[in-house]
Design an enzyme around this catalytic site. Structure first.
Site, mmCIF file in Angstrom:
data_model
loop_
_atom_site.group_PDB
_atom_site.id
_atom_site.type_symbol
_atom_site.label_atom_id
_atom_site.label_comp_id
_atom_site.label_asym_id
_atom_site.label_seq_id
_atom_site.Cartn_x
_atom_site.Cartn_y
_atom_site.Cartn_z
ATOM 1 N N SER A 198 0.677 -1.079 -0.158
ATOM 2 C CA SER A 198 0.004 -0.055 -0.033
ATOM 3 C C SER A 198 0.867 1.172 0.071
ATOM 4 O O SER A 198 2.037 1.436 0.593
ATOM 5 C CB SER A 198 -0.810 0.009 1.427
ATOM 6 N N GLU A 211 0.088 3.730 1.515
ATOM 7 C CA GLU A 211 0.092 4.255 3.095
ATOM 8 C C GLU A 211 1.414 4.121 3.763
ATOM 9 O O GLU A 211 1.734 4.359 4.754
ATOM 10 C CB GLU A 211 -1.013 3.766 3.804
ATOM 11 N N TYR A 266 -2.035 0.626 10.201
ATOM 12 C CA TYR A 266 -2.423 0.098 9.044
ATOM 13 C C TYR A 266 -1.005 0.017 8.094
ATOM 14 O O TYR A 266 -0.574 -0.703 7.574
ATOM 15 C CB TYR A 266 -3.575 0.264 8.369
#
Length: 333
Positions: A123, A125, A147
């Site tokens: 990801s 992120e 996360y």
């Protein structure tokens, strides 16, 4: 006939990937968690063509058993606790599923057949507090949520298994990708669903958190095509999957409400309760490497993406209104 196992098959990406692989002639095995109620809405139209197996990334034995039974050519690990705000409320669960779940799958592949090709859904992120613009495969990571940290663990354990055990294991560093199948908890879907509800007169205003942050938003079916392309190459390599454009949540909102002939500022309010403890301000991917190596290109523009999501939600809200009227006895159809 090639075969593939997909974790997270009932999610947005899993359902589109299952469709894509079926069209390619694959036998597709989807791993689903056993629950008291089914959550198969996104794959309802595919269920007769899929093999669904009960399994869980918490349970090493269930994964090994599925791989032994089906001996797939490819495994796509798309399952995760993937909602960033929820990772702050459930950081341990997020680590168990998103980080250690990938390790359990890699260990299962190593035990059953190390020749199985493995794709890990990484990801953007992981970049978090961004160190470089645009972000590419070599950009340093600095996650800003449980996360993002869990995804970074899964990303690095995939690299470690590739290098340590000579496994075909690679990660796609996916920037934001959306579709009408996006979960309602995500800001993009909340925006398009809210625009549809305003369009039908169900609500007049909707609260949101910080819409000034910028993201690289693409179309989910384009991204699953990229995932498959990564497993068809000669050698495993990690790639950024992104559009190479960045837009704010405010831009997304403006396009969504403009599509229904309204102004976003007249219908959106800001709620402090929806703000994150630590925010990722600006994600902007560089897809240059996957374009050069694999010829991958996005097929849907940002504006087209917003419009198709709003149109789908306008239809959805219309059906919800009709259903409510039938239940209330005001209609008979």
């Amino acid at each position: 006939m090639p075969s593939a196992v997909i974790t997270g098959v009932t999610g947005q990406d899993g359902s589109y990937l299952a469709e894509f692989l079926l069209e390619k002639g694959y036998t597709v095995v989807g791993i689903v968690r056993r629950t008291s109620t089914e959550n198969n809405g996104r794959i309802a139209h595919l269920q007769d063509d899929l093999v669904l197996e009960a399994g869980d990334l918490h349970d090493q034995y269930s994964i090994i058993e599925i791989l032994q039974r089906h001996r797939p050519d490819e495994v796509y690990n798309l399952a995760a606790q993937s909602f960033v705000p929820a990772s702050w409320r459930q950081p341990v669960l997020t680590g168990e599923v998103t980080a250690l779940g990938a390790t359990r799958m890699l260990e299962a592949i190593r035990a059953v057949d190390p020749a199985i090709k493995f794709y890990q859904a990484s990801s953007s992120e992981m970049f978090g507090q961004v160190q470089e613009w645009p972000q590419k495969e070599t950009t340093p990571f600095y996650p800003r949520s449980p996360y993002g940290v869990a995804k970074l663990y899964a990303h690095w354990i995939t690299i470690n298994y590739r290098e340590s055990y000579d496994m075909f294991a690679c990660s796609g560093i996916c920037f934001n990708h959306e579709s009408p199948r996006r979960g309602m908890e995500f800001v993009t879907r909340k925006l398009t669903y809210s625009a549809a509800r305003v369009h039908h007169g169900v609500v007049t205003s909707v609260p949101f958190g910080d819409l000034s942050t910028k993201r690289d938003w693409g179309y989910a079916p384009d991204f699953v095509r990229g995932m498959w392309m990564m497993l068809q190459q000669e050698e495993p390599r990690d790639y950024v999957l992104a559009t190479g454009e960045t837009h704010s949540g405010l831009e997304f909102a403006d396009l969504a409400f403009d599509h229904i002939g309204k102004s976003a500022k007249d219908h959106i309010t800001t709620s402090e309760d929806l703000l994150r403890p630590a925010e990722v301000e600006h994600l902007f991917g560089d897809p240059g490497l996957i374009r050069k190596d694999l010829g991958w290109e996005p097929s849907v523009t940002f504006a087209e993406l917003v419009r198709l999501m709003v149109d789908a939600d306008i239809e959805l809200v219309a059906s919800e209104i009709a259903h409510a009227e039938v239940m209330a006895g005001r209609r008979t159809d």
